[in-house]
Design a protein around this motif. Structure first.
Motif, PDB file in Angstrom:
ATOM      1  N   ILE A 300       0.827  -1.206   0.000  1.00  0.00           N
ATOM      2  CA  ILE A 300       0.000   0.000   0.000  1.00  0.00           C
ATOM      3  C   ILE A 300       0.862   1.258   0.000  1.00  0.00           C
ATOM      4  CG2 ILE A 300      -1.856  -1.210   1.209  1.00  0.00           C
ATOM      5  CD1 ILE A 300      -1.049   0.387   3.734  1.00  0.00           C
ATOM      6  N   GLU A 301       0.286   2.334  -0.542  1.00  0.00           N
ATOM      7  CA  GLU A 301       0.958   3.628  -0.544  1.00  0.00           C
ATOM      8  C   GLU A 301      -0.060   4.703  -0.169  1.00  0.00           C
ATOM      9  OE1 GLU A 301       2.811   4.437  -4.262  1.00  0.00           O
ATOM     10  OE2 GLU A 301       4.033   2.604  -4.230  1.00  0.00           O
ATOM     11  N   LEU A 302       0.268   5.482   0.868  1.00  0.00           N
ATOM     12  CA  LEU A 302      -0.617   6.537   1.347  1.00  0.00           C
ATOM     13  C   LEU A 302       0.151   7.838   1.496  1.00  0.00           C
ATOM     14  CD1 LEU A 302      -2.606   4.464   3.935  1.00  0.00           C
ATOM     15  CD2 LEU A 302      -3.680   5.937   2.257  1.00  0.00           C
ATOM     16  N   PRO A 303      -0.543   8.981   1.398  1.00  0.00           N
ATOM     17  CA  PRO A 303       0.135  10.271   1.566  1.00  0.00           C
ATOM     18  C   PRO A 303       0.784  10.385   2.948  1.00  0.00           C
ATOM     19  CG  PRO A 303      -2.045  10.585   0.636  1.00  0.00           C
ATOM     20  CD  PRO A 303      -1.964   9.150   1.057  1.00  0.00           C
ATOM     21  N   GLU A 304       1.867  11.097   3.015  1.00  0.00           N
ATOM     22  CA  GLU A 304       2.555  11.299   4.281  1.00  0.00           C
ATOM     23  C   GLU A 304       1.637  12.035   5.261  1.00  0.00           C
ATOM     24  OE1 GLU A 304       6.691  13.328   6.012  1.00  0.00           O
ATOM     25  OE2 GLU A 304       6.235  13.353   3.861  1.00  0.00           O
ATOM     26  N   GLY A 305       1.623  11.579   6.510  1.00  0.00           N
ATOM     27  CA  GLY A 305       0.805  12.216   7.539  1.00  0.00           C
ATOM     28  C   GLY A 305      -0.622  11.736   7.603  1.00  0.00           C
ATOM     29  N   HIS A 306      -0.993  10.801   6.729  1.00  0.00           N
ATOM     30  CA  HIS A 306      -2.368  10.278   6.708  1.00  0.00           C
ATOM     31  C   HIS A 306      -2.719   9.663   8.061  1.00  0.00           C
ATOM     32  CE1 HIS A 306      -5.899   8.726   4.486  1.00  0.00           C
ATOM     33  NE2 HIS A 306      -5.825   7.700   5.322  1.00  0.00           N
ATOM     34  N   LYS A 307      -3.909   9.990   8.568  1.00  0.00           N
ATOM     35  CA  LYS A 307      -4.349   9.498   9.871  1.00  0.00           C
ATOM     36  C   LYS A 307      -5.731   8.863   9.767  1.00  0.00           C
ATOM     37  CE  LYS A 307      -2.552  10.022  13.308  1.00  0.00           C
ATOM     38  NZ  LYS A 307      -1.635   9.099  14.007  1.00  0.00           N
ATOM     39  N   HIS A 308      -6.135   8.241  10.853  1.00  0.00           N
ATOM     40  CA  HIS A 308      -7.396   7.529  11.065  1.00  0.00           C
ATOM     41  C   HIS A 308      -8.584   8.158  10.330  1.00  0.00           C
ATOM     42  CE1 HIS A 308     -10.343   6.031  14.449  1.00  0.00           C
ATOM     43  NE2 HIS A 308     -10.823   5.818  13.240  1.00  0.00           N
ATOM     44  N   GLY A 309      -9.184   7.397   9.416  1.00  0.00           N
ATOM     45  CA  GLY A 309     -10.384   7.828   8.702  1.00  0.00           C
ATOM     46  C   GLY A 309     -11.139   6.624   8.185  1.00  0.00           C
ATOM     47  N   THR A 310     -11.957   6.824   7.148  1.00  0.00           N
ATOM     48  CA  THR A 310     -12.711   5.722   6.555  1.00  0.00           C
ATOM     49  C   THR A 310     -12.644   5.793   5.041  1.00  0.00           C
ATOM     50  OG1 THR A 310     -14.761   7.008   6.639  1.00  0.00           O
ATOM     51  CG2 THR A 310     -14.345   5.487   8.460  1.00  0.00           C
ATOM     52  N   ILE A 311     -13.018   4.687   4.390  1.00  0.00           N
ATOM     53  CA  ILE A 311     -12.988   4.599   2.938  1.00  0.00           C
ATOM     54  C   ILE A 311     -14.412   4.428   2.416  1.00  0.00           C
ATOM     55  CG2 ILE A 311     -12.126   3.307   0.957  1.00  0.00           C
ATOM     56  CD1 ILE A 311      -9.815   2.353   2.741  1.00  0.00           C
ATOM     57  N   THR A 312     -14.741   5.191   1.377  1.00  0.00           N
ATOM     58  CA  THR A 312     -16.030   5.070   0.712  1.00  0.00           C
ATOM     59  C   THR A 312     -15.791   5.132  -0.788  1.00  0.00           C
ATOM     60  OG1 THR A 312     -18.303   5.928   0.641  1.00  0.00           O
ATOM     61  CG2 THR A 312     -16.524   7.553   0.682  1.00  0.00           C
ATOM     62  N   ARG A 313     -16.859   5.023  -1.597  1.00  0.00           N
ATOM     63  CA  ARG A 313     -16.734   5.163  -3.051  1.00  0.00           C
ATOM     64  C   ARG A 313     -17.364   6.475  -3.506  1.00  0.00           C
ATOM     65  NH1 ARG A 313     -15.043   1.531  -6.771  1.00  0.00           N
ATOM     66  NH2 ARG A 313     -14.565  -0.576  -6.071  1.00  0.00           N
ATOM     67  N   ILE A 314     -16.740   7.116  -4.500  1.00  0.00           N
ATOM     68  CA  ILE A 314     -17.294   8.320  -5.103  1.00  0.00           C
ATOM     69  C   ILE A 314     -17.265   8.160  -6.621  1.00  0.00           C
ATOM     70  CG2 ILE A 314     -16.638   9.879  -3.227  1.00  0.00           C
ATOM     71  CD1 ILE A 314     -14.233  10.740  -4.986  1.00  0.00           C
ATOM     72  N   SER A 315     -18.120   8.921  -7.312  1.00  0.00           N
ATOM     73  CA  SER A 315     -18.144   8.883  -8.767  1.00  0.00           C
ATOM     74  C   SER A 315     -16.936   9.626  -9.325  1.00  0.00           C
ATOM     75  CB  SER A 315     -19.422   9.536  -9.291  1.00  0.00           C
ATOM     76  OG  SER A 315     -19.390  10.937  -9.030  1.00  0.00           O
ATOM     77  N   ARG A 316     -16.617   9.363 -10.581  1.00  0.00           N
ATOM     78  CA  ARG A 316     -15.515  10.081 -11.224  1.00  0.00           C
ATOM     79  C   ARG A 316     -15.847  11.558 -11.397  1.00  0.00           C
ATOM     80  NH1 ARG A 316     -11.416   6.988 -12.709  1.00  0.00           N
ATOM     81  NH2 ARG A 316     -11.766   4.739 -12.706  1.00  0.00           N
ATOM     82  N   LYS A 317     -17.110  11.873 -11.496  1.00  0.00           N
ATOM     83  CA  LYS A 317     -17.510  13.276 -11.575  1.00  0.00           C
ATOM     84  C   LYS A 317     -17.138  14.004 -10.288  1.00  0.00           C
ATOM     85  CE  LYS A 317     -21.504  16.317 -12.212  1.00  0.00           C
ATOM     86  NZ  LYS A 317     -22.967  16.385 -12.436  1.00  0.00           N
TER      87      LYS A 317
END
Length: 328
Positions: A300-317
């Motif tokens: 996995i690769e995440l931005p530096e400083g990324h902290k506790h959150g959640t994942i959802t889906r969004i449209s390309r728009k």
């Protein structure tokens, strides 16, 4: 006699043809549903909510095509304006049946009796943030930590979980009285009216950061943090109802000083992301059954400083709007 035989033969042929046509329709419908599901996935991407220490800036975002490699969208996309401390930690996002995304977050490390709430369709324009005072009836409450949203499709309602400490309410165990957390919940259909706050789970030890995972009919998994001093790691439990009871708590599947899980499903497996705060990094495991876990932190690769959150889906728009906003 020949005439009767001919009639019977014709009836048989027509019956077989009719069954074949029905089967063809069934297969076509299944294929269409599958294609529709695939189209929805191809027309959307994953969005990961986040914050940055010291948590006074607000909502940060990252997106991913595959659920492994994440691109930084920056932030803040919503600044913290509510709560005594005016901070935003642990932003949790989900949506129900419509296009509206709902977000809750921690507003105070100590003190306060609720959590923050706002809604959006595009993560750029937000409703006016407000406090939902779910623990106002508890005068001695120490904190309201890491609210987590779950949409209960069967009952068309949102379940909100969080951790709070009420001194001398539960058996002390390994923790001091002001760090002896238990999980609580409320439900809502409109984020205007809420059911009375109730105890969600008391497993006999300090627990925070609980996430409900739907696997199928009457089949749910709870990913949780054992917050006791010797452990402070992630475990899972199992139940037949999203509100529990959850039983058969597992051994830990992460190392010491890990928290903040969020779960996505990829094909026949699940990926559990978690905040590896002891090492100031993010980690992840894969599992098919929530019994065996494979560490995939190196994938996995995440931005530096990324902290506790959640994942959802969004449209390309929506994504295109966020990319444009991030470049301003």
């Amino acid at each position: 006699m020949k005439r009767i035989f001919l009639i019977v033969s014709l009836i048989f042929v027509f019956s077989c043809k009719n069954k074949t046509e029905k089967n063809e329709v069934s297969i076509t419908n299944n294929t269409s549903e599958s294609e529709e599901t695939q189209k929805k996935k191809s027309d959307s991407v994953f969005l990961f909510t986040s914050f940055r220490e010291p948590a006074d800036e607000g909502l940060y975002l990252a997106y991913s095509e595959d659920g492994y490699k994440w691109e930084n969208l920056g932030g803040p996309f919503l600044k913290p304006t509510v709560g005594k401390s005016k901070i935003m930690r642990d932003p949790s996002v989900t949506k129900g049946r419509d296009s509206l995304y709902h977000m809750v977050w921690t507003t105070d490390w100590r003190g306060g009796n609720g959590f923050g709430y706002a809604s959006t369709t595009d993560f750029i324009n937000w409703s006016k943030p407000k406090i939902i005072p779910v623990m106002k009836h508890e005068k001695e409450v120490v904190n309201v930590w890491a609210p987590e949203l779950f949409y209960d499709k069967k009952n068309q309602r949102f379940i909100i979980l969080w951790a709070s400490t009420i001194p001398f309410r539960f058996e002390k165990g390994d923790e001091e009285e002001k760090n002896n957390h238990r999980m609580y919940y409320t439900t809502t259909v409109n984020f205007e009216e809420f059911t009375d706050t109730k105890l969600f789970m008391d497993a006999g030890f300090s627990m925070i950061d609980c996430v409900i995972v739907y696997r199928g009919k009457d089949d749910y998994v709870l990913v949780l943090k054992d917050n006791t001093r010797p452990n402070r790691n992630l475990k899972v439990a199992f139940g037949s109802n999203p509100l529990g009871p959850y039983q058969n708590i597992s051994k830990s599947f992460t190392n010491f000083l890990t928290e903040g899980p969020t779960v996505i499903q990829q094909d026949a497996k699940y990926i559990i992301y978690y905040d590896n705060y002891g090492e100031k990094s993010f980690g992840a495991v894969e599992t098919e059954n929530f019994k065996e876990f494979r560490n995939i932190s190196d994938k996995i690769e995440l931005p530096e400083g990324h902290k506790h959150g959640t994942i959802t889906r969004i449209s390309r728009k929506v994504l295109n709007g966020l990319i444009a906003k991030s470049m301003e």
